[in-house]
Write a protein that holds these residues in place. Structure first.
Motif, mmCIF file in Angstrom:
data_model
loop_
_atom_site.group_PDB
_atom_site.id
_atom_site.type_symbol
_atom_site.label_atom_id
_atom_site.label_comp_id
_atom_site.label_asym_id
_atom_site.label_seq_id
_atom_site.Cartn_x
_atom_site.Cartn_y
_atom_site.Cartn_z
ATOM 1 N N SER A 1 49.717 40.312 20.939
ATOM 2 C CA SER A 1 49.290 40.270 19.544
ATOM 3 C C SER A 1 47.833 40.690 19.390
ATOM 4 C CB SER A 1 49.530 38.878 18.940
ATOM 5 O OG SER A 1 48.690 37.962 19.574
ATOM 6 N N SER A 2 47.045 40.554 20.479
ATOM 7 C CA SER A 2 45.656 41.008 20.375
ATOM 8 C C SER A 2 45.525 42.457 20.861
ATOM 9 C CB SER A 2 44.734 40.087 21.173
ATOM 10 O OG SER A 2 45.048 40.180 22.536
ATOM 11 N N GLY A 3 46.667 43.104 21.113
ATOM 12 C CA GLY A 3 46.629 44.521 21.475
ATOM 13 C C GLY A 3 46.378 44.786 22.946
ATOM 14 N N GLY A 4 46.495 43.748 23.779
ATOM 15 C CA GLY A 4 46.205 43.912 25.209
ATOM 16 C C GLY A 4 47.290 44.681 25.940
ATOM 17 N N THR A 5 46.912 45.309 27.057
ATOM 18 C CA THR A 5 47.893 46.030 27.873
ATOM 19 C C THR A 5 48.123 45.312 29.206
ATOM 20 O OG1 THR A 5 46.188 47.337 28.965
ATOM 21 C CG2 THR A 5 47.156 48.263 26.963
ATOM 22 N N GLY A 6 47.276 44.329 29.522
ATOM 23 C CA GLY A 6 47.401 43.659 30.813
ATOM 24 C C GLY A 6 46.814 44.472 31.957
ATOM 25 N N LEU A 7 46.146 45.587 31.617
ATOM 26 C CA LEU A 7 45.583 46.440 32.676
ATOM 27 C C LEU A 7 44.057 46.414 32.696
ATOM 28 C CD1 LEU A 7 47.974 49.531 32.438
ATOM 29 C CD2 LEU A 7 47.921 47.784 34.215
ATOM 30 N N GLY A 8 43.473 45.866 31.620
ATOM 31 C CA GLY A 8 42.014 45.909 31.477
ATOM 32 C C GLY A 8 41.265 45.378 32.687
ATOM 33 N N LEU A 9 41.632 44.184 33.142
ATOM 34 C CA LEU A 9 40.879 43.575 34.238
ATOM 35 C C LEU A 9 41.094 44.291 35.571
ATOM 36 C CD1 LEU A 9 40.981 39.708 33.652
ATOM 37 C CD2 LEU A 9 39.092 41.301 33.309
ATOM 38 N N SER A 10 42.288 44.874 35.781
ATOM 39 C CA SER A 10 42.435 45.622 37.052
ATOM 40 C C SER A 10 41.604 46.890 37.022
ATOM 41 C CB SER A 10 43.892 45.928 37.429
ATOM 42 O OG SER A 10 44.738 45.849 36.370
ATOM 43 N N ILE A 11 41.501 47.514 35.845
ATOM 44 C CA ILE A 11 40.627 48.691 35.731
ATOM 45 C C ILE A 11 39.171 48.275 35.993
ATOM 46 C CG2 ILE A 11 39.713 50.408 34.115
ATOM 47 C CD1 ILE A 11 42.522 50.584 32.880
ATOM 48 N N VAL A 12 38.764 47.169 35.383
ATOM 49 C CA VAL A 12 37.392 46.677 35.567
ATOM 50 C C VAL A 12 37.101 46.424 37.049
ATOM 51 C CG1 VAL A 12 35.952 44.616 35.222
ATOM 52 C CG2 VAL A 12 37.069 45.691 33.272
ATOM 53 N N LYS A 13 38.027 45.750 37.733
ATOM 54 C CA LYS A 13 37.801 45.406 39.142
ATOM 55 C C LYS A 13 37.645 46.674 39.991
ATOM 56 C CE LYS A 13 39.105 42.131 42.582
ATOM 57 N NZ LYS A 13 39.706 42.456 43.842
ATOM 58 N N HIS A 14 38.524 47.648 39.758
ATOM 59 C CA HIS A 14 38.428 48.900 40.497
ATOM 60 C C HIS A 14 37.082 49.591 40.255
ATOM 61 C CE1 HIS A 14 42.798 48.876 41.310
ATOM 62 N NE2 HIS A 14 42.439 49.634 42.316
ATOM 63 N N LEU A 15 36.676 49.632 38.988
ATOM 64 C CA LEU A 15 35.421 50.322 38.667
ATOM 65 C C LEU A 15 34.226 49.624 39.311
ATOM 66 C CD1 LEU A 15 35.982 51.289 34.916
ATOM 67 C CD2 LEU A 15 35.946 52.817 36.894
ATOM 68 N N VAL A 16 34.257 48.283 39.314
ATOM 69 C CA VAL A 16 33.171 47.529 39.949
ATOM 70 C C VAL A 16 33.138 47.855 41.443
ATOM 71 C CG1 VAL A 16 32.413 45.212 40.615
ATOM 72 C CG2 VAL A 16 33.102 45.659 38.257
#
Ligand code: ADP
Length: 268
Positions: free
Chosen positions: A224-239
């Protein structure tokens, strides 16, 4: 375990021994399993919005179009679900590019006070809309070598999560500070970026899995908040591409705190 056995000959008549090579296949199998799980997850995630678009379009065609109000609300759903599909595809492509290292990072020195000000500005309209206060604290003249666009992506992702998972009247804050230098030849200077919120928090049992692809504490809320469930894995990889670390602390009901540490100097 996979074994290759071959005779070792000293000359044509005589054997000197047998060479046995053992391959540990578990790592390979695990990778294969992870890949096929990912494909299964992706298909499932894509099917949900497609099914909604199809279903509501069918109902419209079957006659619901005649009632203007119904037609409008169904079209809105179709539009929202298409948007969701778009975000999902974008995130999946992004993740696959990052994982296969197809994005060369462009490192440049970034002045953090100005950078954080710009980044907070990007999410400020969303925060206002939801009645959430944004705060930041950054010391002046603190520089960091990073890929500016990717660092912004990391921060916007974490700030947006903070805003999404915090009820009205709460606050999201970002703190930047140099890390006390440890002694020893291996240590280089690092900068710590903390993004904290006063939101719903993450239950202890979910914390270890929060960076996994498609892992969500509450699917309905994320959707409902428009999340994809992928945001944090993308963040972790980028870090990690920045040779940094990310960790999370949280108490259900009290809020969450994500801590990133990045090296000040990038040496490739
Ligand atoms: P999503 O698109 O669902 O937000 P993320 O990968 O960004 O996916 O986050 C995974 C899950 O972690 C979210 O669904 C949510 O359950 C939880 N989460 C992430 N950030 C926060 C936060 N700041 N507060 C509470 N829960 C969070």
């Amino acid at each position: 375990l996979e074994a290759n056995i071959s005779p070792m000959a000293r000359n044509d008549e005589e054997w000197s021994g047998i060479l046995i090579v053992l391959h540990n296949m578990t790592a390979v199998r695990r990778l294969e399993r992870m890949r096929s799980e990912f494909v299964a997850n992706v298909s499932h995630e894509l099917k949900t919005p497609v099914a909604a678009v199809k279903g509501f379009a069918e109902t419209l065609l079957a006659g619901a179009m005649d009632d203007k109000e119904t037609a409008k609300s169904f079209l809105q759903i179709i539009y929202d679900e298409s948007e969701r599909l778009n975000r999902l595809i974008g995130d999946i492509l992004e993740l696959s590019k990052i994982e296969s290292r197809r994005i060369p990072l462009q490192f440049s020195p970034i002045e953090m006070e100005h950078f954080v000000e710009q980044t907070v500005h990007v999410v400020s309209a969303e925060a206002d809309k939801r009645g959430i206060r944004l705060e930041s604290s950054v010391p002046p003249n603190l520089f960091l070598e990073a890929d500016e666009d990717r660092l912004r992506q990391i921060m916007i992702n974490l700030l947006s999560n903070g805003i999404n998972y915090t009820p009205e009247g709460g606050r999201v804050r970002i703190d930047v500070e140099p890390v006390e230098q440890e002694e020893g030849p291996e240590s280089y200077e690092r900068v710590r970026i903390t993004i904290s919120d006063t939101g719903i928090g993450i239950p202890k049992k979910d914390l270890p899995r929060i960076f996994e692809r498609f892992y969500r504490v509450d699917k309905a809320r994320s959707r409902s908040s428009g999340g994809t469930g992928l945001g944090l894995s993308i963040v972790k990889h980028l870090v990690e591409l920045h040779k940094g670390t990310i960790s999370v602390e949280s108490d259900a009901g009290l809020g969450s705190r994500f801590t990133i540490e990045l090296p000040v100097i990038h040496d490739s």
